[in-house]
Design an enzyme around this catalytic site. Structure first.
Site, PDB file in Angstrom:
ATOM      1  N   GLU A 124     -21.624  23.636  -2.873  1.00 41.40           N
ATOM      2  CA  GLU A 124     -22.318  23.529  -4.150  1.00 41.40           C
ATOM      3  C   GLU A 124     -21.359  23.044  -5.227  1.00 41.40           C
ATOM      4  OE1 GLU A 124     -21.711  28.037  -5.912  1.00 41.40           O
ATOM      5  OE2 GLU A 124     -23.318  26.741  -6.589  1.00 41.40           O
ATOM      6  N   ILE A 176       2.182   8.853 -11.332  1.00 38.61           N
ATOM      7  CA  ILE A 176       1.004   8.930 -12.196  1.00 38.61           C
ATOM      8  C   ILE A 176       0.286  10.252 -11.958  1.00 38.61           C
ATOM      9  CG2 ILE A 176      -1.147   7.805 -12.859  1.00 38.61           C
ATOM     10  CD1 ILE A 176       0.106   5.226 -11.564  1.00 38.61           C
ATOM     11  N   ASP A 193       9.412  32.846   2.894  1.00 34.75           N
ATOM     12  CA  ASP A 193       7.965  32.810   3.150  1.00 34.75           C
ATOM     13  C   ASP A 193       7.720  33.542   4.464  1.00 34.75           C
ATOM     14  OD1 ASP A 193       5.692  30.235   4.279  1.00 34.75           O
ATOM     15  OD2 ASP A 193       5.246  32.126   3.279  1.00 34.75           O
ATOM     16  N   GLU A 242     -20.841  23.358  -9.320  1.00 38.39           N
ATOM     17  CA  GLU A 242     -21.257  23.978 -10.576  1.00 38.39           C
ATOM     18  C   GLU A 242     -21.145  22.961 -11.712  1.00 38.39           C
ATOM     19  OE1 GLU A 242     -22.229  27.871  -9.267  1.00 38.39           O
ATOM     20  OE2 GLU A 242     -22.574  26.792 -11.135  1.00 38.39           O
ATOM     21  N   ASP A 250     -22.028  34.069 -12.517  1.00 41.44           N
ATOM     22  CA  ASP A 250     -22.867  33.031 -11.921  1.00 41.44           C
ATOM     23  C   ASP A 250     -23.834  33.704 -10.960  1.00 41.44           C
ATOM     24  OD1 ASP A 250     -22.264  30.377  -9.501  1.00 41.44           O
ATOM     25  OD2 ASP A 250     -23.900  30.632 -10.942  1.00 41.44           O
ATOM     26  N   GLU A 297       1.249  25.884   0.889  1.00 46.00           N
ATOM     27  CA  GLU A 297       1.788  27.063   0.207  1.00 46.00           C
ATOM     28  C   GLU A 297       1.357  27.041  -1.257  1.00 46.00           C
ATOM     29  OE1 GLU A 297       3.934  28.845   3.410  1.00 46.00           O
ATOM     30  OE2 GLU A 297       3.265  29.543   1.448  1.00 46.00           O
ATOM     31  N   GLU A 326       0.820  -1.213   0.000  1.00 47.75           N
ATOM     32  CA  GLU A 326       0.000   0.000   0.000  1.00 47.75           C
ATOM     33  C   GLU A 326       0.855   1.265   0.000  1.00 47.75           C
ATOM     34  OE1 GLU A 326      -3.099  -0.057  -0.555  1.00 47.75           O
ATOM     35  OE2 GLU A 326      -3.340  -2.209  -0.384  1.00 47.75           O
TER      36      GLU A 326
END
Length: 991
Positions: free
Chosen positions: A883, A477, A784, A885, A910, A759, A466
Site C-alpha cells: 500500500e 548526487i 556487529d 499512504e 492510521d 546494516e 554507464e
C-alpha cells in the site's frame, strides 16, 4: 514503502527507428511527440526545395512575411532550413502568439491537402513541421498554451480529411509518401477523430498487400508506423485527460473496429524477416493497446493469443505478445485463463542471459549472454577500476552518500547483440531505445555486445559511460535519479553534466583522462555550429543528442584548463546546494572568458583529432603473473608512495583475487585547493610509475586515487589514498569458466535470488525483510555480533531454515526464531548440525510475521548464507504490492488490480486504508483480508455511484475476513479498517 526511480542515462540512441522494433514501441507510447523534439527524427522529405533567395530562415525572418508569403515559402524550402524550429525564443513566441497567423497556416494546409499530386507535396511536409513546432512549444510554454488546447488542435481535422480525400492519398510516388508520412506526424501533435482514423485504413491495407516490397522502403514504413503510433497516442492522451475507465464511452469506441482489425493482420504474419519483424512487433503491441476500443475486445485479444502459438519460443514476437498479455489483458488469454507470465519471463532470462560472473566478493555481478567473450567480461571489470580511480580523484569523495541503497551491489546485464537487447523491455521492464541504460533504483545497468557495424562505440566504451552514472548516483548526487533535490522543479538541471562527464570519464586510464577520438569526431568542424557555454549548460534530453559531445568537450576543458570550475560544480552537488549550483551555472554561462576558453579548447580538440585514440584497458590485465604476497605488495606500495601504517585487504572474484590498500597522506604544506590537487595527482602517478618499473608485472594492473581532503588537528591537509590491483589468478583463469546456474525459482515474487544484508539490522525494529527461497549473504564481526531478519507467512505450514558459515564451521554462530506476538520467547532453533551448516524447521500454526535472530558464539568473523524455504506445497503464484499512504479517503484510494496481493499496515494514527479497482465485465469475486498480526480488522465494499452505503462486507474465517459478491461493470472501493488492537500488518486479495 519502497520507491524505484529510473536513471535513464542512455549513452547512444539506436539509429533507424524501423531497425529496432522495441525502440519503436517504447518511443511510440512513452515519448509522445509533444514531449520530444521531433525535428531530429528525419531529414526533410519535401520535394520542391529550390530557394533562389536564402539558404536559411529564422522566425525573425518569417515574422516579416505575410501569411500568403509564408505558405508560398513552404513550397520552396525544407523545414530544416528554418534554424530555430521547435525552439522557444522571442521570435518564435511572436510568430505563434498570432492566432490569426496559425489559423491561416491551418487553412493553407487544407488547401494544399486538396491540391498535392503524386510528385509534388506542395510543401505540406514543411508546413506540417511549422505547425508541429507550434503545438510542441505550446505544450512546454504557458505563454502559448492556447496551442495545447484540444479544441484548437481539432481545427486541424478538416485539413487532415482533405489530405485523405485527395485521390493521391496512397503509397506510391515520393510526393505521396511524404504527405502520408507528414499526416501521421501531425496527428501525434494535434488530434484525430474516428473519420480521420478510418480513412488511414487503405494505406495500411496497401502496405500489407505489398509488405515484401514496402518493408524495404523506409519512408513508406515510417508513414505506416506513424499511423499506428500517433493514433494510439492521441487516443491514450484523451483517455488520460478525461480519466476514462469505461473504454466503451470514448469518441472512438466501437467506431474504429476495421482500423484495429487491419493493424492486427500484420500480427498474423508468421514468416518473420529482418525487414518485416518491426511491423509485426508493432502490430502486436498496438492491437493489444487499442483492443479496449473494439466493439468486441475478445477479437483482437484472440489475435494476441494466436501470436504465442505461431511464433517460436523466446523470439521477439513471442515476448512482445507475452508482454501484451501481461500489460493489456491482466495476464489472461481471451478465454479468461491465467497465464503464468512470470514463469515465462524467468525462462527468457535464463535463455538470453545464461552466464553469471561475480567480482569483489559479490559486490559486482555480471549476467551475460553466452556469446559475450569471457575475456571481455574481465576487461570490463578492469575498465571499471580505471574509471573509478579517476572519478574519485576529481570528485574528491569515495564514501557512499546513502547507505543501504540498491547500488551497494552493482548488477550489469549484457545481451549478446542489439537484437536480443530488444527483449530487455519484456524481461526486465526497462527501455531499449538506447545503447545502454542505468537504473539507479535497482543498482543495475543494461547493455549489449555490438560490432563496429552496429555501433561506433564499443562495448567497453558504453560500459565506461554507464559505470560513471553508477558512480555519480552513489558518490556525487544526493537522492535517487529524478527524485533528489537537484531534479525538483527542473529535472534537466544537471543533465548536461551527468551525460557530458560520463562521456569524459569513459576516457579514463590508470593515470589520467585522455581525449576520446570517438567523441572528438562528433564535434562540428564549423565553429559556428558548436554549442557555446550558455547553450550547453542549459541543455536537456529534449534537445537531442548533440549535447553529449559538447558536454564531453566542456568536461575535458575544465579538467585541463579550469579545475576550479570543475571543483566548484561538484562541490555544489555533493553538498546538495541547488541554489549554489544554479548561481554558478548562470555566472559561468554568461562569462565571456569561460566561453572563449571553452571554444578555443574545442578547436584544439578538433585540430588534433588524428592524434587521439580510444582509451581501452591494456592487455597487461589479462596476463598471468607469479603470485606475490600481500605483505610484499604492501611494502612496495608504501615505499613508492612514502607512507606507513597502511591496511591491505584481499577481495575474491571469479577469475582472480585482488587487493585494496588504504592509507592516509599528509601534505607538508597547504598551497590551496587546486595546487594541492595537482600535487597529489602527480604524487599518485609517480608512485604508479615506480611500481611499473619493479620486476613484478602485476603492478601494471594497479589503479590508485586520492580523496576526502580535510584538515587534521595540526591544521594539515590530509587525503585518503587507495591502491587496487591484481593479487593472483585462480583456477578459472586456465579453464573454461563454469556457468553459474540460476537457482530454480519456485516462488515467483519479483525478488532477487541473492541479496546482501543491510546494516544496521541488529534489532527487531531494524530487521531486514527476506523472502522464501532467497539466499541472504551476511556478516558478523566484533562490532556487529547479531543480525535480524523477518518474513511474513501468509498461510500455515512448515518452514525450513539453513544457515551456512561460508569460511568456517557451525560452532561460530547460532540462530533463533521469534513470533511477532512474543519477542521475548523464541519458538525455534537449529536441530541439525552438518559441517558448516545449522539447520532446523518449525511449524507455522497461523499467518503472521516471524523474525530470525542470528548471533555470534565466538570471537571470529563469520560470513554466512541464510536461506528459508517452504517445506509444504507452494502457494499459487500471485503478484504482490505494498500500500502507498496516504490512502485514507476515497479521493486518495490506491488503485489495485485483481489477483494482486496487497500488503498493508494499520496503527493508532492510521486506522483505515481504501483501495479502488475496476470491473469491466460482470463477474463473481472473492475478497480475502488476512490478519497478519493480532488486530481487529474488517472490510466493506462500496460502488462509486453510492459512497454512503456499502454493498458487501466480510465474515470472519479463522484469521481472515472473507466474502464473495457478484459485481457488474464499474468502479469499486474496498474500505479496510481497524476496530481493535494497536498496530499490525494485513494482506488483502481480490480474485
Amino acid at each position: 514503502m519502497k520507491k524505484k526511480f529510473i536513471k535513464m542515462l542512455c549513452s547512444i540512441a539506436i539509429g533507424c527507428m524501423i531497425s529496432t522494433s522495441y525502440s519503436i514501441k517504447v518511443s511510440a507510447f512513452s515519448n509522445g511527440n509533444t514531449k520530444t523534439n521531433p525535428n531530429g527524427e528525419f531529414k526533410s522529405l519535401s520535394l520542391n526545395s529550390t530557394n533562389p533567395y536564402k539558404t536559411k530562415y529564422s522566425f525573425n525572418d518569417l515574422n516579416k512575411l505575410s501569411n500568403k508569403e509564408i505558405l508560398d515559402l513552404t513550397s520552396k524550402i525544407k523545414w530544416s532550413d528554418i534554424s530555430d524550429l521547435f525552439q522557444y525564443n522571442k521570435d518564435s513566441y511572436t510568430f505563434y502568439s498570432n492566432k490569426e497567423r496559425v489559423q491561416a497556416l491551418i487553412d493553407g494546409l487544407y488547401e494544399k491537402g486538396c491540391n498535392y499530386t503524386s510528385t509534388d507535396d506542395k510543401g505540406i511536409d514543411t508546413l506540417v513541421e511549422i505547425l508541429r513546432s507550434g503545438f510542441y512549444l505550446g505544450y512546454y510554454n504557458d505563454s502559448l498554451k492556447y496551442l495545447n488546447d484540444k479544441s484548437f488542435k481539432d481545427k486541424c481535422i478538416p485539413a487532415m480529411i482533405a489530405i485523405e480525400n485527395n485521390k493521391n492519398f496512397k503509397l506510391g510516388e515520393n510526393g505521396q509518401d511524404t504527405v502520408v508520412h507528414a499526416l501521421g506526424k501531425l496527428i501525434g501533435n494535434t488530434s484525430c477523430n474516428d473519420e480521420v482514423v478510418n480513412k488511414t485504413i487503405p494505406i495500411l491495407e496497401q502496405y500489407y498487400n505489398e509488405i515484401d516490397k514496402y518493408s524495404k522502403d523506409r519512408l513508406k514504413s515510417n508513414a505506416v508506423y506513424n499511423f499506428m503510433k500517433e493514433i494510439n497516442y492521441d487516443i491514450s492522451q484523451y483517455e488520460y485527460a478525461h480519466n476514462i475507465r469505461d473504454y466503451k464511452n470514448t469518441p472512438w469506441s466501437g467506431k474504429i473496429d476495421s482500423f484495429i482489425d487491419t493493424i492486427s493482420k500484420f500480427a498474423s504474419i508468421s514468416n518473420v524477416t529482418k525487414d518485416n519483424g518491426w511491423i509485426i512487433n508493432n502490430s502486436i503491441y498496438y492491437t493489444a493497446k487499442l483492443s479496449k476500443y473494439h466493439s468486441n475486445p475478445s477479437i483482437p485479444h484472440s489475435v494476441i493469443d494466436n501470436c504465442i502459438e505461431i511464433f517460436p519460443d523466446y523470439s521477439e514476437q513471442y515476448f512482445t505478445a507475452i508482454e501484451a498479455i501481461k500489460e493489456d489483458f491482466n495476464s489472461r488469454d481471451s478465454k479468461g485463463n491465467v497465464i503464468d507470465i512470470n514463469k515465462l519471463i524467468e525462462e527468457g532470462k535464463k535463455h538470453y542471459l545464461p552466464k553469471t560472473y561475480t567480482f569483489d566478493n559479490g559486490k559486482i555481478i555480471i549476467k551475460a549472454g553466452d556469446k559475450v567473450e569471457e575475456s571481455k567480461i574481465q576487461k570490463l571489470y578492469w575498465a571499471s577500476k580505471e574509471v573509478k580511480s579517476q572519478f574519485h580523484r576529481i570528485i574528491g569523495n569515495d564514501k557512499p552518500l546513502e547507505v543501504g541503497n540498491a547500488d551497494d551491489i552493482l548488477t550489469i546485464v549484457i545481451y549478446n547483440n542489439p537484437e536480443e537487447y530488444k527483449l530487455n523491455k519484456t524481461l526486465y521492464g526497462y527501455s531499449v531505445d538506447n545503447g545502454g541504460i542505468y537504473i539507479e533504483g535497482i543498482g543495475t545497468f543494461f547493455t549489449y555486445e555490438r560490432t563496429p557495424q552496429e555501433s561506433i562505440y564499443s562495448l567497453e566504451e558504453l560500459f565506461r559511460h554507464e559505470f560513471t552514472h553508477y558512480l555519480q548516483g552513489r558518490y556525487l548526487i544526493p537522492g535517487l535519479f529524478n527524485k533528489g533535490d537537484f531534479y525538483k522543479g527542473n529535472n534537466g538541471r544537471i543533465t548536461w553534466f551527468e551525460e557530458g562527464s560520463a562521456e569524459f570519464f569513459a576516457g579514463s586510464t590508470r593515470t589520467s583522462v585522455l581525449p576520446r577520438k570517438s567523441m572528438v569526431g562528433g564535434l562540428s568542424k564549423n565553429p559556428k555550429e558548436r554549442f557555446n557555454a550558455d547553450k550547453l549548460l542549459h541543455s536537456k534530453y529534449s534537445d537531442g543528442w548533440d549535447f553529449y559531445k559538447y558536454g564531453y568537450a566542456f568536461s575535458d576543458y575544465m579538467y585541463n584548463n579550469n579545475k576550479k570550475l570543475f571543483s566548484d560544480l561538484v562541490s555544489t552537488m555533493k553538498n546538495n546546494d541547488v541554489k549554489g549550483y544554479e548561481a554558478l551555472i548562470e555566472e559561468s554561462s554568461k562569462d565571456s572568458k569561460i566561453n572563449k576558453d571553452y571554444e578555443y579548447h574545442m578547436e584544439n580538440l578538433v585540430n588534433n583529432y588524428d592524434n587521439y585514440t580510444i582509451p581501452l584497458v591494456s592487455d597487461d590485465y589479462m596476463k598471468q603473473y607469479d603470485n606475490k604476497s600481500l605483505h610484499e605488495i604492501k611494502s612496495d606500495i608504501e615505499k613508492a608512495m612514502d607512507v606507513k601504517n597502511s591496511q591491505i585487504t584481499k577481495e575474491s572474484s571469479q577469475y582472480f583475487d585482488t587487493y585494496n590498500l588504504k592509507a592516509t597522506y599528509t601534505l607538508s604544506s597547504n598551497k590551496g585547493e587546486i595546487s594541492n590537487w595537482n600535487y597529489m595527482n602527480n604524487k599518485i602517478n609517480e608512485a604508479l610509475n615506480k611500481l611499473d618499473n619493479l620486476s613484478w608485472g602485476g603492478y601494471k594492473t594497479v589503479t590508485a586515487y586520492f580523496s576526502n581532503p580535510r584538515l587534521n588537528s595540526n591544521n594539515e591537509v590530509v587525503y585518503d589514498i587507495v591502491f587496487h590491483g591484481l593479487l593472483s589468478h585462480n583456477k578459472n583463469s586456465n579453464e573454461k569458466v563454469e556457468v553459474k546456474e540460476e537457482p530454480e525459482i519456485k516462488d515467483k515474487d519479483s525478488f532477487e535470488n541473492v541479496i546482501y544484508e543491510k546494516e544496521n539490522n541488529d534489532s527487531f525494529d531494524k530487521a531486514n525483510k527476506i523472502h522464501k527461497n532467497q539466499i541472504v549473504m551476511a556478516t558478523l564481526d566484533t562490532e556487529d555480533y547479531r543480525d535480524t531478519f523477518y518474513f511474513d507467512a501468509l498461510t500455515s505450514g512448515s518452514i525450513d531454515i539453513t544457515i551456512e558459515n561460508i569460511h568456517g564451521n557451525s560452532d561460530a554462530f547460532n540462530w533463533l526464531v521469534y513470533n511477532d506476538e512474543d519477542l521475548n520467547n523464541y519458538i525455534a532453533y537449529p536441530t541439525k548440525k552438518e559441517d558448516n551448516k545449522l539447520m532446523g524447521s518449525f511449524k507455522v500454526h497461523k499467518p503472521g510475521r516471524y523474525y530470525i535472530l542470528v548471533y555470534k558464539t565466538s570471537l571470529n568473523k563469520v560470513n554466512y548464507k541464510l536461506n528459508i524455504s517452504d517445506a509444504t506445497n507452494m502457494a499459487p503464484v500471485i503478484k504482490k504490492i505494498h500500500e502507498k499512504e496516504n490512502n485514507d479517503s476515497f479521493e486518495t484510494a490506491n488503485k489495485i488490480t485483481l489477483d494482486t496481493l496487497v500488503l498493508g499496515n494499520l496503527d493508532y494514527k492510521d486506522v483505515s486504508d481504501i483501495y479502488s479497482f475496476d470491473i469491466e465485465n460482470t463477474k463473481d469475486l472473492n475478497i480475502k483480508l488476512t490478519n497478519l498480526n493480532n488486530l481487529g480488522i474488517a472490510w466493506n465494499l462500496y460502488k462509486e455511484s453510492d459512497l454512503n452505503n456499502y454493498i458487501a462486507y466480510g465474515a470472519k474465517s479463522d484469521n481472515a475476513i472473507v466474502g464473495k459478491c457478484n459485481l457488474s461493470p464499474g468502479k469499486y472501493y474496498l474500505y479496510v479498517y481497524k476496530y481493535s488492537g494497536d498496530k499490525g500488518n494485513y494482506s488483502v486479495i481480490i480474485n
